[in-house]
Write a protein that holds these residues in place. Structure first.
Motif, short mmCIF file in Angstrom:
data_model
loop_
_atom_site.label_atom_id
_atom_site.label_comp_id
_atom_site.label_asym_id
_atom_site.label_seq_id
_atom_site.Cartn_x
_atom_site.Cartn_y
_atom_site.Cartn_z
N TYR A 410 20.70 21.24 -22.70
CA TYR A 410 21.82 22.05 -22.21
C TYR A 410 22.59 21.29 -21.14
CZ TYR A 410 18.52 23.17 -18.38
OH TYR A 410 17.62 23.08 -17.34
N TYR A 440 16.01 24.30 -28.43
CA TYR A 440 17.22 25.04 -28.09
C TYR A 440 18.30 24.03 -27.68
CZ TYR A 440 14.61 29.49 -27.82
OH TYR A 440 13.85 30.60 -28.09
N TYR A 442 22.06 24.27 -26.35
CA TYR A 442 23.04 25.27 -25.92
C TYR A 442 23.88 24.77 -24.74
CZ TYR A 442 19.49 26.42 -22.33
OH TYR A 442 18.58 26.37 -21.30
N SER A 443 25.13 25.22 -24.74
CA SER A 443 26.06 24.98 -23.62
C SER A 443 26.16 23.51 -23.26
CB SER A 443 25.64 25.81 -22.39
OG SER A 443 25.58 27.18 -22.71
N GLY A 466 26.15 19.83 -29.80
CA GLY A 466 24.70 20.01 -29.72
C GLY A 466 23.94 18.75 -30.06
N TRP A 483 23.68 27.20 -29.81
CA TRP A 483 24.68 28.19 -29.42
C TRP A 483 25.51 27.69 -28.23
CZ3 TRP A 483 19.59 28.74 -27.82
CH2 TRP A 483 19.35 29.04 -26.48
N ASN A 484 26.75 28.15 -28.19
CA ASN A 484 27.67 27.90 -27.09
C ASN A 484 27.97 26.42 -26.88
OD1 ASN A 484 29.34 29.17 -25.10
ND2 ASN A 484 27.96 28.41 -23.51
N ASN A 485 27.92 25.63 -27.94
CA ASN A 485 28.40 24.24 -27.91
C ASN A 485 29.84 24.27 -28.41
OD1 ASN A 485 25.68 22.94 -27.31
ND2 ASN A 485 25.22 24.03 -29.21
N ALA A 533 22.23 33.36 -29.21
CA ALA A 533 21.21 33.05 -28.22
C ALA A 533 19.92 33.81 -28.55
CB ALA A 533 21.72 33.43 -26.83
N ASN A 541 29.29 28.35 -31.57
CA ASN A 541 29.63 26.93 -31.51
C ASN A 541 31.06 26.77 -32.04
OD1 ASN A 541 26.84 26.08 -30.84
ND2 ASN A 541 26.42 26.77 -32.95
#
Length: 660
Positions: A410, A440, A442-443, A466, A483-485, A533, A541
């Protein structure tokens, strides 16, 4: 050691004579930046994989497996194999809390009793019982009474096979090691030639043996040099170290005696920066802790920070364990475990690095390209680590058969990357057989290219991604969450052999044929959860899966992955699922104009020294909206135009002939 690759000539000089494929251009930016190593860095020698069999001239045998850590509480047990040397700060006193080492431990225990303690940021706080705190305190008092060293290097130097060095809490700047010259002319006689292309001035194993603190703040030199000189030029077959001598510090364990790794700090730069940056601030040496040919090496419960290049460097070693460690703001890598076997990174944190938090580079060929008659095995593992706020959390050039699992990636620009963009100094081409599962991602939206970044990026990676596979084979990416990439979840693209070992490169690499595209085949992506998440929140993403669909790439399959609202978002729109992975022959790359145009645009931006704003990778992408898309319409049209102009000049390039 940083990536050592051939300097890129101009685009026309590289492409026109050979009419090479577009993907030569795809990763050429990596070559442009990869030569920009820190100015004071040492040139490394050609490297070889160690013999994976145990060395039983040492009792117990060294190597052949991952070593087991010995319990701290056995360190003073004289019935155990090996001798323990204790390092501390200050002097013994009748009031233990008045000693700097035990005073630091006392504060750590008091905080942990009230708030709990962690070995890495994302885990839940662990409860410290009064009994455990008392046990650790009393044992450290005993260790203080046994302390005869104030410098870690001195204790390591005096150690032999099976010995232990236990370090009491404190920040260790190692002034004696710092005082040794870097690039000392007296050490020049131990220099030789680097790998292809051959360059004078490489630091041989003898260089590190006779001048251990020229490059390294703390050096664990595991063997005597061999009686034979290594071959020049180096062998293309890198199995077996040709100048191997007998063990002198094999099965060495170096550990901190505190509650966690934060209690013992090896400081290679400016201590006042704490665990912060910028990367390599105040660096006195290239490497914080180096272990070379140190079979059976264990490093535990230590923080290493602010080295010019690498925090922890393990090279040509069979059997290592890096456990409960932290690495902060070293110039390039938090850890570099290079041409090493039977290794584990576990329970760790790495942040603030200009290349990557952990880097198991050029591991041995124990996957697809293993020696006939040998079994498939994963030669190294990275597990239970938090890798954040780096250019890349994890990186591996020619990263064969590494198992990466149960980690958190992350706040990097690129969470995980594996590639084949290499010179012969990274044996093992092509990259193959990594298993990446139950992680994981993420972000990963940190932008180290921003003017105010505290991390100086060493390579061109796409912010907001990611992971990517840049020219790998037979990798399996399964049961992960992305997630959240904001740019992409996962990218896959090919790297033609000509980029690695072309006729003008000066490089030789076993298995590399400049007439072939040996990479980006047989990769599998399945049962990954995209855009959600673990708590169920929707955090998209930019695009879940992205593929260059390079013409002729075979057997890459995507199946049983889930996305927001059902199926994941992809570019191209349809990715081959190979009938649930059962029929890989159905997958064949046919080219994608927009995606290949993007890749070549990033080359052109570098060719123009950034004057042309063609490459989107180095600006922060916007947060994905309810309808994620690969690129916006204007960007897609620009990439199509770039591809068209490229093919007007290089019409005979394979990608121009075969892209549909």
């Amino acid at each position: 050691m940083s990536r050592r690759v051939v300097p890129l000539r101009s685009l026309s000089a590289l492409l026109a004579p050979a009419l090479v494929t577009l993907l030569v251009a795809v990763v050429a930016p990596v070559l442009l930046l990869s030569t920009a190593s820190p100015a004071a860095a040492h040139i490394e020698r050609p490297a070889y994989w160690p013999d994976p069999a145990p060395d039983c001239t040492v009792k117990p045998c060294a190597g052949g497996k991952v070593p087991r850590a010995r319990s701290l509480f056995t360190a003073l047990d004289k019935s155990r194999t090996g001798r323990t040397r204790v390092v501390c700060q200050g002097h013994r006193t009748d009031r233990p809390a008045a000693n700097p080492s035990l005073g630091r431990l006392q504060r750590s225990l008091a905080y942990a009793r009230e708030h709990g303690y962690k070995f890495r940021p994302t885990e839940r706080p662990r409860r410290l019982t009064e009994k455990h705190a008392r046990q650790l305190w009393r044992f450290n008092v005993r260790l203080l009474r046994a302390c005869t060293y104030h410098h870690i290097q001195a204790a390591v130097t005096d150690s032999g096979n099976n010995d232990r060095v236990v370090v009491l809490p404190g920040v260790y700047t190692e002034p004696r090691s710092r005082a040794f010259k870097t690039h000392d002319p007296a050490c020049d006689k131990y220099e030789s030639f680097s790998d292809f292309p051959r360059t004078a001035g490489a630091a041989t194993y003898k260089y590190h043996y006779y001048c251990p603190n020229d490059a390294n703040l703390i050096a664990v030199i595991g063997r005597k040099p061999g009686t034979k000189a290594p071959p020049q030029p180096p062998r293309l077959d890198r199995r077996g170290i040709p100048d191997l001598g007998p063990c002198i510090r094999c099965n060495l364990q170096l550990e901190g005696s505190g509650l966690g790794s934060q209690d013992v700090v090896v400081e290679a730069g400016r201590a006042a920066a704490g665990n912060g940056g910028p990367s390599g601030v105040g660096a006195a040496k290239d490497v914080g802790i180096a272990a070379q040919r140190a079979d059976g090496f264990v490093l535990r419960n230590v923080t290493v920070r602010h080295a010019r290049e690498h925090g922890i460097y393990v090279m040509e070693t069979d059997g290592y364990l890096l456990d409960r460690f932290r690495s902060f703001y070293n110039g390039l890598y938090g850890t570099l475990t290079f041409v090493s076997d039977h290794g584990v990174h576990q329970t760790c944190e790495a942040a603030g690095h200009g290349d990557s938090g952990v880097y198991p580079g050029a591991p041995p060929e124990t996957g697809e390209q293993r020696a006939p008659g040998t079994r498939f095995r994963y030669n190294q593992q990275v597990r239970r680590c938090d890798l954040h706020h780096n250019l890349a959390g994890y990186s591996a050039t020619s990263g064969n058969a590494v198992w990466v699992h149960h980690n958190n990636f992350y706040d990097n620009a690129l969470g995980l990357q594996t590639d084949v963009v290499t010179a012969a100094g990274h044996p093992g081409f092509p990259d193959d057989s990594q298993l990446i599962e139950r992680n994981y991602f993420y972000s990963n939206n940190f932008n180290p290219y921003a003017a105010d970044s505290d991390v100086k990026p060493a390579f061109p990676f796409p912010v907001g991604t990611g992971m990517w596979i840049a020219g790998g084979n037979n990798h399996q990416v399964r049961n992960n969450r992305f997630w959240n990439n904001w740019r992409r979840g996962v990218m896959l693209f090919a790297v033609p052999d000509l980029l690695i070992c072309g006729p003008d490169s000066g490089n030789q690499q076993a298995g590399c044929d400049p007439l072939m595209t040996s990479t980006s085949h047989r990769n599998r992506f399945h049962h990954n959860v995209m855009g959600r998440a673990p708590d169920g929140r929707t955090l998209r993403n930019g695009t879940d899966f992205w593929w260059d669909s390079f013409p002729g790439n075979q057997a890459n399959c995507w199946w049983a992955n889930s996305g927001v609202g059902g199926a994941p978002t992809t570019s191209p729109l349809l990715l081959p699922d190979c009938f649930g992975g059962t029929n890989p022959a159905l997958s064949l790359g046919i080219g994608d104009v927009v995606n290949q145009g993007e890749l070549i645009s990033c080359l052109l931006a570098f060719e123009a020294d950034g004057a042309e704003p063609l490459c989107p990778w180095f600006t922060s992408p916007p947060r994905p909206g309810a309808r994620a898309a690969a690129v916006d319409d204007r960007e897609a049209e620009a990439f199509r135009e770039t591809f068209t102009r490229f093919c007007e000049v290089y019409a005979e390039a394979a990608t121009c002939r075969e892209t549909r």
